[in-house]
Design a protein around this motif. Structure first.
Motif, PDB file in Angstrom:
ATOM      1  N   UNK A  79      59.739  94.359  93.134  1.00 24.72           N
ATOM      2  CA  UNK A  79      60.121  95.741  93.410  1.00 24.72           C
ATOM      3  C   UNK A  79      60.299  96.558  92.145  1.00 24.72           C
ATOM      4  N   UNK A  80      60.880  95.951  91.125  1.00 26.90           N
ATOM      5  CA  UNK A  80      61.057  96.652  89.845  1.00 26.90           C
ATOM      6  C   UNK A  80      59.697  96.940  89.218  1.00 26.90           C
ATOM      7  N   UNK A  81      58.800  95.955  89.237  1.00 27.34           N
ATOM      8  CA  UNK A  81      57.454  96.157  88.690  1.00 27.34           C
ATOM      9  C   UNK A  81      56.739  97.269  89.459  1.00 27.34           C
ATOM     10  N   UNK A  82      56.825  97.233  90.773  1.00 30.41           N
ATOM     11  CA  UNK A  82      56.183  98.265  91.595  1.00 30.41           C
ATOM     12  C   UNK A  82      56.786  99.638  91.334  1.00 30.41           C
ATOM     13  N   UNK A  83      58.101  99.697  91.199  1.00 33.03           N
ATOM     14  CA  UNK A  83      58.774 100.963  90.923  1.00 33.03           C
ATOM     15  C   UNK A  83      58.283 101.568  89.614  1.00 33.03           C
ATOM     16  N   UNK A  84      58.200 100.754  88.583  1.00 35.66           N
ATOM     17  CA  UNK A  84      57.722 101.243  87.278  1.00 35.66           C
ATOM     18  C   UNK A  84      56.290 101.753  87.405  1.00 35.66           C
ATOM     19  N   UNK A  85      55.434 100.999  88.096  1.00 34.20           N
ATOM     20  CA  UNK A  85      54.048 101.418  88.275  1.00 34.20           C
ATOM     21  C   UNK A  85      53.915 102.692  89.079  1.00 34.20           C
ATOM     22  N   UNK A  86      54.751 102.853  90.104  1.00 32.00           N
ATOM     23  CA  UNK A  86      54.683 104.068  90.914  1.00 32.00           C
ATOM     24  C   UNK A  86      55.226 105.280  90.170  1.00 32.00           C
ATOM     25  N   UNK A  87      56.268 105.082  89.384  1.00 30.52           N
ATOM     26  CA  UNK A  87      56.777 106.183  88.566  1.00 30.52           C
ATOM     27  C   UNK A  87      55.679 106.642  87.600  1.00 30.52           C
ATOM     28  N   UNK A  88      54.990 105.694  86.985  1.00 29.87           N
ATOM     29  CA  UNK A  88      53.877 106.050  86.101  1.00 29.87           C
ATOM     30  C   UNK A  88      52.782 106.796  86.858  1.00 29.87           C
ATOM     31  N   UNK A  89      52.447 106.320  88.052  1.00 28.41           N
ATOM     32  CA  UNK A  89      51.397 106.959  88.843  1.00 28.41           C
ATOM     33  C   UNK A  89      51.793 108.381  89.236  1.00 28.41           C
TER      34      UNK A  89
END
Length: 182
Positions: free
Chosen positions: A86-96
């Motif tokens: 979830x943390x990895x996905x959150x970081x990736x989505x914030x970047x996106x």
């Protein structure tokens, strides 16, 4: 004698892997057609992949620790792996949403708003009968979920969902050593 990994140690690599797979699915969908990110099919595919990978890695960990795993160990492993992913996905989505394509949140807000109105109409609610203030509130709440604060808030609420899913997965992954029964 080889020292066994704790559930925390064992969940790090699977959590990172699952998070990166989730990001890959998100970014592939984005590059194909950004409207896919608001699709129920994407959500369904993501959930199936998520469950499948957690179960796969959980069974792998159970074999590494001797073929048996208590409910508590299975819960800890599952929850920590989901938390890390979830943390990895959150970081990736914030970047996106805020670096790669800052206009994407508005596109997704419009799609989600339209789907909300369609859903209301399918339940018999006439969207035209709603006061403009209510429609504005729905749109603003939808848009707020794509801000960094909204994403962090959604992640915090997601922790409750992760705990519930981890309970279900722990029930699936646990395996008791019946030879210890008298």
């Amino acid at each position: 004698m080889e020292e066994q990994q704790t559930p925390l140690q064992a969940a790090i690599k699977p959590g990172l892997t699952i998070g990166l797979v989730a990001l890959a699915i998100t970014y592939i969908a984005y590059f194909i057609d950004s409207s896919l990110l608001a699709s129920m099919w994407m959500l369904l595919i993501s959930i199936v992949v998520f469950f499948g990978l957690i179960i796969y890695f959980g069974k792998q960990y159970r074999e590494e620790i001797g073929g048996y795993m208590s409910f508590g160990t299975a819960f800890n492993f599952s929850f920590i792996a989901m938390l890390i992913s979830g943390i990895v996905s959150l970081i990736g989505q914030v970047l996106l949403f805020h670096v790669i394509d800052p206009s994407l949140p508005q596109v997704l807000t419009d799609i989600a708003f339209d789907k909300s109105l369609e859903m209301m109409e399918s339940f018999g609610q006439d969207a035209d009968a709603l006061p403009p203030a209510t429609l504005d509130e729905i749109r603003n709440n939808t848009a707020a979920s794509f801000t960094i604060g909204g994403q962090l808030k959604n992640f915090a609420f997601g922790l409750i969902f992760y705990a519930i899913i981890a309970l279900i997965l722990a029930a699936i992954l646990k395996k008791r050593d019946k030879s210890l029964d008298y």
